[in-house]
Design a protein around this motif. Structure first.
Motif, PDB file in Angstrom:
ATOM      1  N   TRP A 179      42.435  10.445  19.142  1.00 10.52           N
ATOM      2  CA  TRP A 179      41.258   9.973  19.874  1.00 10.52           C
ATOM      3  C   TRP A 179      41.247  10.598  21.273  1.00 10.52           C
ATOM      4  O   TRP A 179      42.296  10.650  21.900  1.00 10.52           O
ATOM      5  CB  TRP A 179      41.292   8.440  20.003  1.00 10.52           C
ATOM      6  CG  TRP A 179      40.094   7.900  20.738  1.00 10.52           C
ATOM      7  CD1 TRP A 179      39.999   7.650  22.068  1.00 10.52           C
ATOM      8  CD2 TRP A 179      38.822   7.583  20.189  1.00 10.52           C
ATOM      9  NE1 TRP A 179      38.761   7.192  22.384  1.00 10.52           N
ATOM     10  CE2 TRP A 179      37.999   7.141  21.240  1.00 10.52           C
ATOM     11  CE3 TRP A 179      38.288   7.644  18.904  1.00 10.52           C
ATOM     12  CZ2 TRP A 179      36.691   6.754  21.047  1.00 10.52           C
ATOM     13  CZ3 TRP A 179      36.984   7.260  18.713  1.00 10.52           C
ATOM     14  CH2 TRP A 179      36.203   6.810  19.782  1.00 10.52           C
ATOM     15  N   TRP A 194      34.581   1.594  20.213  1.00 10.89           N
ATOM     16  CA  TRP A 194      34.620   2.680  19.245  1.00 10.89           C
ATOM     17  C   TRP A 194      36.052   3.031  18.876  1.00 10.89           C
ATOM     18  O   TRP A 194      36.357   3.279  17.721  1.00 10.89           O
ATOM     19  CB  TRP A 194      33.912   3.916  19.814  1.00 10.89           C
ATOM     20  CG  TRP A 194      32.419   3.799  19.843  1.00 10.89           C
ATOM     21  CD1 TRP A 194      31.678   2.649  19.862  1.00 10.89           C
ATOM     22  CD2 TRP A 194      31.493   4.873  19.869  1.00 10.89           C
ATOM     23  NE1 TRP A 194      30.351   2.934  19.901  1.00 10.89           N
ATOM     24  CE2 TRP A 194      30.183   4.296  19.909  1.00 10.89           C
ATOM     25  CE3 TRP A 194      31.599   6.251  19.876  1.00 10.89           C
ATOM     26  CZ2 TRP A 194      29.027   5.067  19.943  1.00 10.89           C
ATOM     27  CZ3 TRP A 194      30.445   7.020  19.927  1.00 10.89           C
ATOM     28  CH2 TRP A 194      29.180   6.437  19.950  1.00 10.89           C
ATOM     29  N   GLY A 197      37.403   0.315  16.611  1.00 11.13           N
ATOM     30  CA  GLY A 197      36.804   0.415  15.282  1.00 11.13           C
ATOM     31  C   GLY A 197      37.329   1.601  14.492  1.00 11.13           C
ATOM     32  O   GLY A 197      37.575   1.495  13.281  1.00 11.13           O
ATOM     33  N   ALA A 198      37.531   2.745  15.169  1.00 10.85           N
ATOM     34  CA  ALA A 198      38.054   3.921  14.481  1.00 10.85           C
ATOM     35  C   ALA A 198      39.483   3.687  14.007  1.00 10.85           C
ATOM     36  O   ALA A 198      39.854   4.069  12.894  1.00 10.85           O
ATOM     37  CB  ALA A 198      37.996   5.130  15.412  1.00 10.85           C
ATOM     38  N   GLU A 200      40.949   0.742  13.319  1.00  8.86           N
ATOM     39  CA  GLU A 200      40.960  -0.225  12.222  1.00  8.86           C
ATOM     40  C   GLU A 200      40.470   0.405  10.920  1.00  8.86           C
ATOM     41  O   GLU A 200      41.000   0.115   9.842  1.00  8.86           O
ATOM     42  CB  GLU A 200      40.100  -1.428  12.589  1.00  8.86           C
ATOM     43  CG  GLU A 200      40.700  -2.301  13.679  1.00  8.86           C
ATOM     44  CD  GLU A 200      39.781  -3.443  14.070  1.00  8.86           C
ATOM     45  OE1 GLU A 200      38.555  -3.316  13.831  1.00  8.86           O
ATOM     46  OE2 GLU A 200      40.283  -4.456  14.593  1.00  8.86           O
ATOM     47  N   SER A 201      39.454   1.266  10.999  1.00 12.66           N
ATOM     48  CA  SER A 201      38.969   1.946   9.797  1.00 12.66           C
ATOM     49  C   SER A 201      40.039   2.892   9.239  1.00 12.66           C
ATOM     50  O   SER A 201      40.229   2.976   8.017  1.00 12.66           O
ATOM     51  CB  SER A 201      37.690   2.720  10.106  1.00 12.66           C
ATOM     52  OG  SER A 201      36.666   1.851  10.546  1.00 12.66           O
ATOM     53  N   TYR A 202      40.726   3.581  10.130  1.00 10.79           N
ATOM     54  CA  TYR A 202      41.779   4.508   9.702  1.00 10.79           C
ATOM     55  C   TYR A 202      42.909   3.763   8.992  1.00 10.79           C
ATOM     56  O   TYR A 202      43.345   4.156   7.906  1.00 10.79           O
ATOM     57  CB  TYR A 202      42.294   5.258  10.929  1.00 10.79           C
ATOM     58  CG  TYR A 202      43.503   6.122  10.678  1.00 10.79           C
ATOM     59  CD1 TYR A 202      43.411   7.281   9.913  1.00 10.79           C
ATOM     60  CD2 TYR A 202      44.743   5.794  11.225  1.00 10.79           C
ATOM     61  CE1 TYR A 202      44.518   8.084   9.692  1.00 10.79           C
ATOM     62  CE2 TYR A 202      45.856   6.587  11.011  1.00 10.79           C
ATOM     63  CZ  TYR A 202      45.732   7.729  10.240  1.00 10.79           C
ATOM     64  OH  TYR A 202      46.834   8.516  10.018  1.00 10.79           O
ATOM     65  N   GLY A 204      42.691   0.815   7.624  1.00 13.03           N
ATOM     66  CA  GLY A 204      42.150   0.229   6.405  1.00 13.03           C
ATOM     67  C   GLY A 204      42.157   1.188   5.235  1.00 13.03           C
ATOM     68  O   GLY A 204      42.409   0.789   4.089  1.00 13.03           O
ATOM     69  N   ARG A 205      41.886   2.474   5.496  1.00 10.85           N
ATOM     70  CA  ARG A 205      41.932   3.462   4.415  1.00 10.85           C
ATOM     71  C   ARG A 205      43.359   3.687   3.932  1.00 10.85           C
ATOM     72  O   ARG A 205      43.582   3.944   2.752  1.00 10.85           O
ATOM     73  CB  ARG A 205      41.317   4.777   4.886  1.00 10.85           C
ATOM     74  CG  ARG A 205      39.812   4.702   5.122  1.00 10.85           C
ATOM     75  CD  ARG A 205      39.215   6.083   5.313  1.00 10.85           C
ATOM     76  NE  ARG A 205      39.745   6.745   6.495  1.00 10.85           N
ATOM     77  CZ  ARG A 205      39.209   6.665   7.702  1.00 10.85           C
ATOM     78  NH1 ARG A 205      38.128   5.912   7.891  1.00 10.85           N
ATOM     79  NH2 ARG A 205      39.725   7.316   8.732  1.00 10.85           N
ATOM     80  N   LYS A 208      44.468   0.434   1.724  1.00  5.87           N
ATOM     81  CA  LYS A 208      43.522  -0.133   0.758  1.00  5.87           C
ATOM     82  C   LYS A 208      44.141  -0.315  -0.615  1.00  5.87           C
ATOM     83  O   LYS A 208      43.699  -1.174  -1.397  1.00  5.87           O
ATOM     84  CB  LYS A 208      42.280   0.746   0.668  1.00  5.87           C
ATOM     85  CG  LYS A 208      42.554   2.140   0.114  1.00  5.87           C
ATOM     86  CD  LYS A 208      41.265   2.957   0.018  1.00  5.87           C
ATOM     87  CE  LYS A 208      41.540   4.348  -0.555  1.00  5.87           C
ATOM     88  NZ  LYS A 208      40.289   5.144  -0.679  1.00  5.87           N
ATOM     89  N   SER A 234      41.361  -9.227  14.277  1.00  4.47           N
ATOM     90  CA  SER A 234      41.638  -7.940  13.659  1.00  4.47           C
ATOM     91  C   SER A 234      42.725  -8.083  12.601  1.00  4.47           C
ATOM     92  O   SER A 234      43.716  -8.781  12.800  1.00  4.47           O
ATOM     93  CB  SER A 234      42.080  -6.932  14.726  1.00  4.47           C
ATOM     94  OG  SER A 234      42.458  -5.714  14.131  1.00  4.47           O
TER      95      SER A 234
END
Length: 270
Positions: A179, A194, A197-198, A200-202, A204-205, A208, A234
C-alpha cells in the motif's frame, strides 16, 4: 330492438331521409344515432374566389368587381420579433425558461474528504508478505520496501508453520501486499478506510478456504499496529493472534527466534 349508429352514419341516414329515401336499410331494426352536423360541410376556397375575375358581359352590364379581402393590420409590437429583441421578450415572461447558450466555465476546486475518525492510523505505507499454511495458519510479516531475501524468509515461514502445527506443510501459498501500491494520487494515501478495506479483502481471499478460524501470526510492528487500529467488528480482531518481530528480523538475528516461539505457543495454543 334498436341499434346505435356512429355520428357519420347517422348523418348519412338524415340526409337520405331529407331526400325521401327511408327504407335504404334492409334490416327491420330501428336505428338511432346522433346526427353529425358540421358547421361548414363544403369549405369554400377563398384564394380561388379572390383571384377569379369574371369576363365582361356581352349585354353591356358592368361586371361586379370582387371584394378584396382586407389585409390584417397588426400593431408594431405584434410583428415578428427581431433576433436581437428575442431574449428581452423571453426574459419578460417569468413562465418561460430561457436556456443560457453561453459555454459553461468549469472551476477547479479542492475537494476535502475528511477520513472517518473511527478509522484512524498513522500508517500510510505498508509492505507485507503473507503465508497461508495447510488452511490453518496465516502469517503476515512486514518486509522492507526493497527486499531481496524472499526465498529465505519463505523457508523460515514453512519451518515455523511445521513446528507450530506439528505436521508437514503440504499445502500452502504465499503472496505480497503493498500500500498504496498502484495509487498515484497522494490524496488517496491518507484514506485509511481504503487501506483497512484493502487489507481485510486481501486477508479474506487468503483464508476463504480455511475450514475453521485461522491461527494468525502478526510479524512486525507495522502490521501489528495496523490490525490494532482496525474497527472492533473486523474479522481480523477475532482470530487467535500471536505478535512477534518480522520474519526478516528473525532471519537476520536468530537469537530472537526463541522469544518469538514462546509468544506463539502461549498465544495460539492456550
Amino acid at each position: 330492438m334498436s341499434r346505435e349508429l356512429p355520428p357519420q352514419q347517422a348523418f348519412q341516414t338524415h340526409c337520405l331521409a331529407q331526400m325521401g329515401v327511408v327504407s335504404w336499410l334492409s334490416s327491420s331494426d330501428s336505428v338511432t344515432g346522433t346526427v353529425f352536423m358540421p358547421i361548414q360541410p363544403w369549405p369554400i376556397a377563398v384564394e380561388a374566389a379572390v383571384g377569379f375575375v369574371p369576363p365582361p358581359s356581352s349585354a353591356g352590364f358592368k361586371a361586379v368587381e370582387p371584394v378584396s379581402v382586407p389585409v390584417e393590420k397588426r400593431a408594431t409590437d405584434e410583428k415578428d420579433p427581431l433576433v436581437h429583441h428575442l431574449r428581452e421578450q423571453l426574459n419578460a415572461g417569468p413562465e418561460i425558461i430561457v436556456e443560457d447558450l453561453q459555454p459553461i466555465e468549469e472551476l477547479a476546486v479542492d475537494i476535502v474528504v475528511e477520513p472517518d475518525p473511527a478509522l484512524n492510523t498513522h500508517i500510510t505505507r505498508l509492505n507485507i508478505y503473507a503465508y497461508a499454511l495447510s488452511n490453518k495458519l496465516l502469517i503476515l510479516s512486514d518486509v522492507p520496501e526493497v527486499f531481496s531475501q524472499a526465498e529465505e524468509i519463505e523457508r523460515l515461514a514453512l519451518k515455523m508453520g511445521q513446528a507450530l502445527l506439528k505436521q508437514p506443510i503440504n499445502e500452502w501459498q504465499g503472496s505480497a501486499f503493498s500500500w498504496p501500491g498502484a495509487l498515484k494520487n497522494p490524496h488517496f494515501w491518507k484514506r485509511t478506510d481504503w487501506l483497512f478495506g484493502a487489507l481485510e479483502s486481501y486477508v479474506g481471499r487468503l483464508v476463504k478456504d480455511f475450514p475453521e478460524t485461522p491461527l494468525l501470526v502478526l510479524a512486525g510492528a507495522q502490521i501489528t499496529q495496523l490490525v490494532e487500529d482496525l474497527a472492533p467488528e473486523s474479522p481480523l480482531k477475532h482470530y487467535p493472534t500471536a505478535r512477534i518481530v518480522s520474519l526478516s528480523e528473525l532471519y537476520r538475528i536468530p537469537e530472537l527466534r526463541k522469544e518469538a516461539w514462546q509468544v506463539m505457543q502461549s498465544s495460539l495454543f492456550r
